[in-house]
Structures are given as structure tokens and as C-alpha cells.
Motif scaffolding. Structure first.
Motif, mmCIF file in Angstrom:
data_model
loop_
_atom_site.group_PDB
_atom_site.id
_atom_site.type_symbol
_atom_site.label_atom_id
_atom_site.label_comp_id
_atom_site.label_asym_id
_atom_site.label_seq_id
_atom_site.Cartn_x
_atom_site.Cartn_y
_atom_site.Cartn_z
ATOM 1 N N GLU A 79 45.438 26.754 39.985
ATOM 2 C CA GLU A 79 45.803 27.748 41.001
ATOM 3 C C GLU A 79 46.579 27.092 42.134
ATOM 4 O O GLU A 79 47.623 27.588 42.547
ATOM 5 C CB GLU A 79 44.541 28.412 41.577
ATOM 6 C CG GLU A 79 43.859 29.343 40.608
ATOM 7 C CD GLU A 79 42.563 29.932 41.181
ATOM 8 O OE1 GLU A 79 41.985 30.779 40.511
ATOM 9 O OE2 GLU A 79 42.144 29.530 42.288
ATOM 10 N N ASP A 85 49.279 30.977 36.060
ATOM 11 C CA ASP A 85 49.896 32.057 35.316
ATOM 12 C C ASP A 85 50.295 31.609 33.912
ATOM 13 O O ASP A 85 49.964 32.255 32.917
ATOM 14 C CB ASP A 85 51.145 32.503 36.073
ATOM 15 C CG ASP A 85 51.204 34.001 36.186
ATOM 16 O OD1 ASP A 85 50.121 34.626 36.209
ATOM 17 O OD2 ASP A 85 52.320 34.535 36.242
ATOM 18 N N ASP A 86 51.002 30.478 33.843
ATOM 19 C CA ASP A 86 51.421 29.922 32.552
ATOM 20 C C ASP A 86 50.220 29.554 31.713
ATOM 21 O O ASP A 86 50.154 29.841 30.521
ATOM 22 C CB ASP A 86 52.226 28.633 32.756
ATOM 23 C CG ASP A 86 53.625 28.934 33.244
ATOM 24 O OD1 ASP A 86 54.010 30.121 33.223
ATOM 25 O OD2 ASP A 86 54.325 27.978 33.645
ATOM 26 N N SER A 88 47.128 30.702 31.833
ATOM 27 C CA SER A 88 46.324 31.772 31.250
ATOM 28 C C SER A 88 47.138 32.642 30.306
ATOM 29 O O SER A 88 46.581 33.213 29.378
ATOM 30 C CB SER A 88 45.575 32.577 32.299
ATOM 31 O OG SER A 88 46.427 33.149 33.167
ATOM 32 N N GLU A 89 48.449 32.685 30.492
ATOM 33 C CA GLU A 89 49.253 33.451 29.538
ATOM 34 C C GLU A 89 49.106 32.889 28.120
ATOM 35 O O GLU A 89 48.897 33.624 27.161
ATOM 36 C CB GLU A 89 50.722 33.457 29.957
ATOM 37 C CG GLU A 89 51.563 34.383 29.108
ATOM 38 C CD GLU A 89 53.024 34.395 29.529
ATOM 39 O OE1 GLU A 89 53.288 34.589 30.736
ATOM 40 O OE2 GLU A 89 53.884 34.204 28.656
ATOM 41 N N VAL A 112 39.802 36.636 35.193
ATOM 42 C CA VAL A 112 41.018 36.662 35.982
ATOM 43 C C VAL A 112 40.760 35.986 37.313
ATOM 44 O O VAL A 112 39.745 36.247 37.965
ATOM 45 C CB VAL A 112 41.456 38.112 36.211
ATOM 46 C CG1 VAL A 112 42.596 38.169 37.187
ATOM 47 C CG2 VAL A 112 41.849 38.737 34.901
ATOM 48 N N GLN A 116 45.781 35.392 40.392
ATOM 49 C CA GLN A 116 46.430 36.335 39.481
ATOM 50 C C GLN A 116 46.312 37.770 39.983
ATOM 51 O O GLN A 116 47.215 38.574 39.799
ATOM 52 C CB GLN A 116 45.803 36.217 38.092
ATOM 53 C CG GLN A 116 46.092 34.894 37.430
ATOM 54 C CD GLN A 116 45.316 34.742 36.134
ATOM 55 O OE1 GLN A 116 44.102 34.615 36.129
ATOM 56 N NE2 GLN A 116 46.027 34.797 35.027
ATOM 57 N N ASP A 119 49.022 38.945 42.188
ATOM 58 C CA ASP A 119 50.336 39.124 41.583
ATOM 59 C C ASP A 119 50.558 40.616 41.275
ATOM 60 O O ASP A 119 49.861 41.192 40.455
ATOM 61 C CB ASP A 119 50.388 38.291 40.290
ATOM 62 C CG ASP A 119 51.659 38.494 39.498
ATOM 63 O OD1 ASP A 119 52.539 39.259 39.961
ATOM 64 O OD2 ASP A 119 51.773 37.885 38.425
ATOM 65 N N PHE A 122 50.737 41.591 37.636
ATOM 66 C CA PHE A 122 49.680 41.166 36.709
ATOM 67 C C PHE A 122 49.420 42.194 35.603
ATOM 68 O O PHE A 122 49.384 41.848 34.419
ATOM 69 C CB PHE A 122 48.391 40.844 37.460
ATOM 70 C CG PHE A 122 47.276 40.462 36.546
ATOM 71 C CD1 PHE A 122 47.287 39.227 35.908
ATOM 72 C CD2 PHE A 122 46.244 41.353 36.264
ATOM 73 C CE1 PHE A 122 46.274 38.880 35.029
ATOM 74 C CE2 PHE A 122 45.237 41.005 35.379
ATOM 75 C CZ PHE A 122 45.258 39.768 34.762
ATOM 76 N N LYS A 125 52.185 42.293 33.074
ATOM 77 C CA LYS A 125 52.206 41.104 32.219
ATOM 78 C C LYS A 125 51.157 41.216 31.118
ATOM 79 O O LYS A 125 51.388 40.861 29.956
ATOM 80 C CB LYS A 125 51.967 39.843 33.051
ATOM 81 C CG LYS A 125 53.130 39.472 33.958
ATOM 82 C CD LYS A 125 52.771 38.258 34.811
ATOM 83 C CE LYS A 125 53.914 37.884 35.752
ATOM 84 N NZ LYS A 125 53.493 36.875 36.750
#
Ligand code: C2E
Ligand code: CA
Ligand code: CA
Ligand code: CA
Length: 273
Positions: A79, A85-86, A88-89, A112, A116, A119, A122, A125
């Protein structure tokens, strides 16, 4: 930083800490494209029937350098350095692929982080990942921790609404461990409460914990919110929870988090693939 006219020698131990932290950050950044982060899964069961209702995805870092690292040690760093983001994607993408092989009655829960939730994209995404994986939104549960809710309650309300509009379920994680839980329960449309394991794990030996779990259980019943108890470690706790009625449970008694292939093998044995 200590004020005017104060001198402080730079301590070699500090330098070592800084260097180690920097190395960890560099390793973490490189670990994402290298695929070193993998989803593990812990089963959630219906305490009445013993049936598996779902799995919670829990991130693991298999680092060639540091070994097997738990999320408590890397989520916060990810974080801070802006890579959550990358990270958890990739994990969610893999988890959706894994969960597609499970019986369609079985849900997938994801965690989450506060970053995130801030965002504004979110929800979009997440929907994109669901569409890509051809995974029904109704099988995805999003766990939000109370600590996420302090500053941005308005934004969280909008987010929960869009996730639910798309058919996902949203649960309040670690219930009871944060601040002003009751106010948030009243103002946010959660689908489920997860009782924090700090109340559940000690409940067989501690009447206060048992009382708290009992009260949360009747709170859930009164509000029409189903409950999951986390940290169920013994048969005695499970028995006490069963007496409280309809509840889901998660904990080492039923199973530790396992890799995707172990999870699939377990489900195949049970005819749940
Ligand atoms: P959590 O969401 O509260 O997840 C439950 C944690 O309790 C997991 O720790 C799990 O392994 C552990 N646990 C399960 N059953 C028992 C039990 O019977 N006894 C005890 N003592 N512990 C039990 P884990 O895997 O180390 O994860 C820690 C936290 O890291 C999670 O807490 C969650 O907040 C966070 N986390 C994990 N994966 C992710 C992720 O992909 N994204 C984000 N943002 N956070 C994650
Ligand atoms: Ca969780
Ligand atoms: Ca939790
Ligand atoms: Ca927790």
C-alpha cells in the motif's frame, strides 16, 4: 526532528533497518511480475450442516529470498509504495480462474484494503476482472474491514451500492475489533458480518468472549444479517456456536489456508468440482 539545537547521531542499526526495508520494497516490486504472489484459500462452512459454503482468498508471497511470507508483512508495504492495485489484480485474476473449477454453489471471498476502497474506479476494475474471467458476480463476496471505514464513509457507501448493484455480496470483516461498529452497521448496507477471531478463539475458556459472540449473533439475527465466526480453532467452540443457531464458521478446526491445487483436490474428493 527532535527540535532546535538537538543533535542525534545516525545510528548504524538505523541504517541497517533502512537498507533492509529498501531491499524488501525492491523485492516486493519485482515479485509481482515474477508471479511470486499466490492466492491461498480457507474454507468457510455452514456450522449446522458442515457443508462448505465458500473460500476466503488469502494472499501469500513465495519469495525465493525471504521464504513464505504472510500478508501481515507485505500488504501494508504494498500500500505504502503504491503497488497494492497491481498486486491484488494478479491475485484476484488467479483466484477467479481457480474458483471457476469449483462447484457453482461455492463462493469466493476477497479482502480489500483501505487504499483500494479510496480508488473511485475500484468497482469498475473488479467488474472488468469478473467479465474477463466469465465469473458470476453473485459468487463473489467482498470483505471490507472496519478500519477502512473511518474517514471515507460516504465513498464506501457509494462503493458498496455499486458492488451490490452488480450482484456481489459485501461483508463487514473483523466486526467488533474497530471503532463505532454499530453506527456503521446502521448506515451501510452490508450483507454479512464476520465476527473477529479475537472474540471467537478464546470463547471456550472465557465467558466474556462467549457473551460478546452471543450478543453479536443476536444482533445479526435482529438485523437480518447472516454471521460468519472466524478463528474457530476447537470442537468446543464449534459446539458453542452451533447452539447460537444459523452461522457460518471459518478456522483451523476446519482447515488452514491451502494452495489452489490443494483446494481443488479437496473439493474433487468431495464431489464439489
Ligand atoms: P483476515 O481477513 O481477518 O483473514 C483471516 C486471518 O486469520 C488469516 O490470516 C487466516 O490465516 C487467519 N486464521 C484463519 N483461521 C484461523 C484460526 O483458527 N486461528 C487463527 N489464529 N488464525 C486464523 P492471514 O492469511 O495471515 O491474513 C492476515 C490478514 O491479511 C487478513 O486478515 C486480511 O486482512 C489481510 N489479507 C490477506 N490477503 C489479502 C489480500 O489479498 N488483500 C488484502 N488487502 N488483504 C489481505
Ligand atoms: Ca477477511
Ligand atoms: Ca477477518
Ligand atoms: Ca484481521
Amino acid at each position: 526532528k527532535t527540535g532546535k539545537n538537538n543533535h542525534c547521531w545516525f545510528d548504524p542499526a538505523m541504517e541497517k533497518d533502512l537498507r533492509e526495508r529498501h531491499e524488501l520494497e525492491t523485492a516486493l516490486r519485482a515479485a509481482i511480475p515474477a508471479g511470486e504472489f499466490v492466492p491461498y484459500y480457507q474454507q468457510q462452512i455452514d456450522i449446522e450442516t458442515g457443508r462448505i459454503t465458500g473460500f476466503e482468498m488469502l494472499a501469500r508471497w513465495n519469495s525465493p529470498h525471504y521464504g513464505h511470507i504472510g500478508p501481515e508483512q507485505f500488504i501494508a508495504i504494498a500500500e505504502e509504495i503504491g503497488v497494492i492495485d497491481d498486486l491484488s489484480e494478479g491475485l484476484i485474476r488467479q483466484a477467479l480462474r481457480d474458483a471457476r473449477e469449483w462447484d457453482p454453489s461455492i463462493t469466493l471471498a476477497i479482502n480489500v484494503s483501505p487504499v483500494q476502497l479510496r480508488d473511485p474506479w475500484f468497482a469498475q476494475k473488479l467488474i472488468k476482472l469478473l467479465v474477463e474471467a466469465n465469473f458470476p458476480a453473485s459468487r463473489l463476496e467482498v470483505e471490507i474491514t472496519e478500519t477502512c471505514l473511518h474517514d471515507n464513509i460516504q465513498q464506501v457507501r457509494t462503493l458498496i451500492a455499486s458492488l451490490k448493484n452488480q450482484g456481489m455480496t459485501v461483508s463487514l470483516d473483523d466486526f467488533g475489533s474497530g471503532y463505532s461498529s454499530l453506527a456503521q452497521l446502521q448506515s451501510l448496507p452490508f450483507d454479512r458480518l464476520k465476527i473477529d477471531r479475537s472474540f471467537v478463539s478464546p470463547m471456550s475458556g472465557c465467558t466474556d468472549s462467549a457473551t460478546i459472540v452471543r450478543v453479536i449473533s443476536s444482533l445479526g439475527e435482529g438485523l437480518g444479517l447472516p454471521i460468519t465466526a472466524e478463528g474457530v480453532e476447537s470442537a468446543e467452540i464449534a459446539r458453542q456456536l452451533r447452539d447460537l443457531g444459523n452461522m457460518h464458521a471459518q478456522g483451523y478446526l476446519y482447515g488452514r489456508p491451502e494452495s489452489g491445487s490443494e483446494t481443488l483436490a479437496r473439493l474433487a474428493d468431495m464431489g464439489l468440482t
